[in-house]
Design a protein around this motif. Structure first.
Motif, mmCIF file in Angstrom:
data_model
loop_
_atom_site.group_PDB
_atom_site.id
_atom_site.type_symbol
_atom_site.label_atom_id
_atom_site.label_comp_id
_atom_site.label_asym_id
_atom_site.label_seq_id
_atom_site.Cartn_x
_atom_site.Cartn_y
_atom_site.Cartn_z
ATOM 1 N N HIS A 143 -22.425 -18.683 51.566
ATOM 2 C CA HIS A 143 -21.080 -18.359 52.064
ATOM 3 C C HIS A 143 -20.026 -19.435 51.839
ATOM 4 C CE1 HIS A 143 -21.258 -20.861 55.818
ATOM 5 N NE2 HIS A 143 -22.551 -20.762 55.584
ATOM 6 N N GLN A 144 -20.387 -20.706 51.735
ATOM 7 C CA GLN A 144 -19.362 -21.747 51.684
ATOM 8 C C GLN A 144 -18.631 -21.766 50.334
ATOM 9 O OE1 GLN A 144 -20.964 -24.941 54.981
ATOM 10 N NE2 GLN A 144 -21.379 -25.376 52.851
ATOM 11 N N ARG A 145 -19.373 -21.809 49.261
ATOM 12 C CA ARG A 145 -18.736 -21.804 47.937
ATOM 13 C C ARG A 145 -17.972 -20.507 47.718
ATOM 14 N NH1 ARG A 145 -22.988 -22.203 45.388
ATOM 15 N NH2 ARG A 145 -23.258 -20.062 44.684
ATOM 16 N N GLN A 146 -18.509 -19.400 48.241
ATOM 17 C CA GLN A 146 -17.869 -18.100 48.056
ATOM 18 C C GLN A 146 -16.520 -18.019 48.768
ATOM 19 O OE1 GLN A 146 -20.953 -18.813 48.698
ATOM 20 N NE2 GLN A 146 -22.384 -17.494 47.607
ATOM 21 N N ARG A 147 -16.339 -18.816 49.818
ATOM 22 C CA ARG A 147 -15.095 -18.800 50.574
ATOM 23 C C ARG A 147 -14.118 -19.889 50.143
ATOM 24 N NH1 ARG A 147 -18.065 -18.061 56.475
ATOM 25 N NH2 ARG A 147 -17.793 -15.808 56.651
ATOM 26 N N TYR A 173 -13.271 -26.818 51.555
ATOM 27 C CA TYR A 173 -14.422 -26.927 50.658
ATOM 28 C C TYR A 173 -14.430 -28.272 49.940
ATOM 29 C CZ TYR A 173 -17.969 -25.597 47.253
ATOM 30 O OH TYR A 173 -19.111 -25.547 46.493
ATOM 31 N N GLU A 174 -13.246 -28.727 49.515
ATOM 32 C CA GLU A 174 -13.156 -30.033 48.847
ATOM 33 C C GLU A 174 -13.577 -31.162 49.785
ATOM 34 O OE1 GLU A 174 -9.133 -30.226 47.570
ATOM 35 O OE2 GLU A 174 -9.370 -28.623 46.079
ATOM 36 N N LEU A 175 -13.189 -31.068 51.059
ATOM 37 C CA LEU A 175 -13.566 -32.105 52.008
ATOM 38 C C LEU A 175 -15.068 -32.098 52.268
ATOM 39 C CD1 LEU A 175 -12.805 -34.392 53.898
ATOM 40 C CD2 LEU A 175 -12.292 -32.687 55.665
ATOM 41 N N VAL A 176 -15.658 -30.920 52.394
ATOM 42 C CA VAL A 176 -17.109 -30.823 52.568
ATOM 43 C C VAL A 176 -17.820 -31.503 51.400
ATOM 44 C CG1 VAL A 176 -19.085 -29.241 52.572
ATOM 45 C CG2 VAL A 176 -17.115 -28.782 54.033
ATOM 46 N N GLU A 177 -17.399 -31.199 50.178
ATOM 47 C CA GLU A 177 -18.015 -31.804 49.004
ATOM 48 C C GLU A 177 -17.821 -33.319 48.989
ATOM 49 O OE1 GLU A 177 -19.712 -29.861 46.186
ATOM 50 O OE2 GLU A 177 -19.976 -29.041 48.201
ATOM 51 N N GLY A 191 -22.958 -38.947 51.451
ATOM 52 C CA GLY A 191 -24.171 -38.958 52.251
ATOM 53 C C GLY A 191 -24.018 -38.456 53.665
ATOM 54 N N LEU A 192 -22.909 -37.749 53.953
ATOM 55 C CA LEU A 192 -22.690 -37.222 55.292
ATOM 56 C C LEU A 192 -22.979 -35.720 55.306
ATOM 57 C CD1 LEU A 192 -19.389 -39.131 56.060
ATOM 58 C CD2 LEU A 192 -21.568 -39.450 57.260
ATOM 59 N N PRO A 193 -23.817 -35.232 56.249
ATOM 60 C CA PRO A 193 -24.184 -33.813 56.285
ATOM 61 C C PRO A 193 -23.043 -32.947 56.814
ATOM 62 C CG PRO A 193 -25.223 -34.978 58.097
ATOM 63 C CD PRO A 193 -24.531 -36.024 57.267
ATOM 64 N N ALA A 194 -22.108 -32.630 55.932
ATOM 65 C CA ALA A 194 -20.919 -31.874 56.279
ATOM 66 C C ALA A 194 -21.090 -30.416 55.877
ATOM 67 C CB ALA A 194 -19.698 -32.461 55.578
ATOM 68 N N VAL A 195 -20.540 -29.518 56.700
ATOM 69 C CA VAL A 195 -20.586 -28.076 56.440
ATOM 70 C C VAL A 195 -19.270 -27.461 56.914
ATOM 71 C CG1 VAL A 195 -23.102 -27.950 56.702
ATOM 72 C CG2 VAL A 195 -21.626 -27.549 58.689
ATOM 73 N N VAL A 196 -19.029 -26.241 56.490
ATOM 74 C CA VAL A 196 -17.914 -25.476 57.038
ATOM 75 C C VAL A 196 -18.321 -24.994 58.422
ATOM 76 C CG1 VAL A 196 -16.421 -23.470 56.759
ATOM 77 C CG2 VAL A 196 -17.168 -24.754 54.748
ATOM 78 N N SER A 197 -17.463 -25.216 59.407
ATOM 79 C CA SER A 197 -17.757 -24.779 60.776
ATOM 80 C C SER A 197 -17.422 -23.307 60.914
ATOM 81 C CB SER A 197 -16.938 -25.594 61.776
ATOM 82 O OG SER A 197 -17.222 -25.191 63.101
ATOM 83 N N ALA A 214 -16.510 -19.696 60.254
ATOM 84 C CA ALA A 214 -15.768 -19.120 59.132
ATOM 85 C C ALA A 214 -14.682 -20.050 58.624
ATOM 86 C CB ALA A 214 -15.151 -17.784 59.557
ATOM 87 N N GLY A 215 -14.640 -21.301 59.160
ATOM 88 C CA GLY A 215 -13.659 -22.282 58.728
ATOM 89 C C GLY A 215 -12.311 -22.058 59.398
ATOM 90 N N PRO A 216 -11.361 -22.943 59.073
ATOM 91 C CA PRO A 216 -11.401 -23.995 58.055
ATOM 92 C C PRO A 216 -11.849 -25.366 58.566
ATOM 93 C CG PRO A 216 -9.167 -23.758 58.833
ATOM 94 C CD PRO A 216 -9.977 -22.729 59.587
ATOM 95 N N THR A 217 -12.293 -25.478 59.819
ATOM 96 C CA THR A 217 -12.773 -26.768 60.327
ATOM 97 C C THR A 217 -14.041 -27.196 59.590
ATOM 98 O OG1 THR A 217 -11.791 -26.522 62.517
ATOM 99 C CG2 THR A 217 -13.753 -27.890 62.377
ATOM 100 N N VAL A 218 -14.192 -28.491 59.419
ATOM 101 C CA VAL A 218 -15.402 -29.077 58.843
ATOM 102 C C VAL A 218 -16.216 -29.712 59.968
ATOM 103 C CG1 VAL A 218 -16.310 -30.848 57.280
ATOM 104 C CG2 VAL A 218 -14.304 -29.487 56.611
ATOM 105 N N LEU A 219 -17.494 -29.387 60.021
ATOM 106 C CA LEU A 219 -18.433 -29.998 60.961
ATOM 107 C C LEU A 219 -19.288 -31.005 60.213
ATOM 108 C CD1 LEU A 219 -20.077 -30.028 63.732
ATOM 109 C CD2 LEU A 219 -21.560 -28.340 62.613
ATOM 110 N N VAL A 220 -19.451 -32.189 60.788
ATOM 111 C CA VAL A 220 -20.348 -33.201 60.234
ATOM 112 C C VAL A 220 -21.369 -33.551 61.309
ATOM 113 C CG1 VAL A 220 -20.529 -35.446 59.131
ATOM 114 C CG2 VAL A 220 -18.416 -34.127 58.899
#
Length: 305
Positions: free
Chosen positions: A231-235, A243-247, A253-259, A261-267
């Protein structure tokens, strides 16, 4: 059913769903809370909203909290009442931090408080919230706290969850942009089918994530455990900066994901000071709340006058 109380207070945590691979399944509670106070009255509904959504949230019976409360009162075969409600909202709206699930859970618990102790079980609260939300990934951690892995039982449309206490060495940070993205918009970006290899990839990662959160595998595997292909790349086109911030964070080395449905990033880590400063300079709001071990709470009373 006759209502037992006329004054109820509820506190509900923010939540982050998916946690990378656990699409519509995994979630956790965060130490950011909405607080709601309600009095039952004879007359029309009046809602006062402070904080997040103060300019946009309905202040009448169209308010989502009120609608959830009324639906729950109907479920309990209890009397409908007018309400005076005050909401102090701290959970950002349309951000991927579970604001709508928090509102639904708050409404259900307000009805539970009005009806009195024993009117609803926690399992019934989860069931009702899942019916209103469509899936339990945000509702479960909002109700129970901690880290949850949830599913639905198709035969009876039931919702189930497993609640874990996050290991003490796993912490959370969220980076919240100024722009909002609706859940409907984010879901519309998802394809109707996914490749088998991608589904298998996410199943393996979700299993690993559950083992880490249960304390059965090392947090050193969090980078692997938070990889997603569904779902993350697709969105990405609906929230390119997210998405750029997650990447960017994952490359460091930080385990970041989209929180959610986004747009917040969770680490799932604390952020270094330099990165926090850079993120804030780029327009991101940075919070480092605890993973809340407890979910929603409520207290109720009856006026003596």
């Amino acid at each position: 059913m006759r209502l037992q109380n006329d004054h109820v207070r509820v506190r509900v945590p923010a939540t982050s769903a998916n946690l990378g691979p656990g699409f519509d399944t995994a979630g956790l509670a965060l130490g950011i809370y909405d607080e709601i106070e309600l009095r039952a009255v004879a007359g029309n509904t009046r809602v006062s909203v402070y904080g997040e959504g103060a300019e946009t949230v309905p202040t009448d019976d169209n308010n989502l909290i009120v609608r959830a409360m009324r639906r729950t009162l109907d479920y309990l075969d209890a009397s409908q009442v007018g309400v005076i409600m005050t909401a102090h909202n701290r959970i950002p709206h349309a951000s991927g931090l579970g604001s709508s699930a928090a509102a639904v859970v708050a409404g259900i618990l307000l009805a539970r408080g009005l009806a009195g102790e024993g009117a609803l079980t926690d399992d019934e609260v989860l069931e009702l919230a899942t019916q209103m939300e469509g899936h339990p990934d945000n509702a479960a951690p909002a109700i129970f706290g901690g880290v949850t892995f949830s599913w639905t039982v198709e035969e009876n449309r039931g919702a189930r969850t497993i609640v874990l206490e996050a290991p003490s060495n796993i912490q959370a940070s969220v980076l919240i942009p100024h722009q909002a993205v609706s859940t409907q918009q984010a879901r519309a970006a998802l394809p109707p089918q996914v490749p088998h290899r991608d589904a298998a990839h996410n199943v393996a990662r979700t299993g690993l994530l559950a083992l880490i959160m249960a304390g059965k595998a090392s947090p050193a595997y969090l980078m692997d455990a938070t990889e997603d292909r569904l779902h993350q790349r697709q969105r990405a086109e609906t929230m390119p900066h997210t998405y750029e911030l997650v990447e960017y964070l994952r490359e460091r080395g930080l385990p970041a994901v989209v929180s959610g449905a986004g747009p917040t990033v969770l680490v799932l880590a604390r952020l270094p000071g330099e990165l926090i400063r850079d993120a804030k300079a780029a327009g991101w709001r940075v919070e480092q709340p605890d993973i809340s071990p407890t979910g929603a709470t409520w207290e109720a009373s009856r006026s003596t006058g």
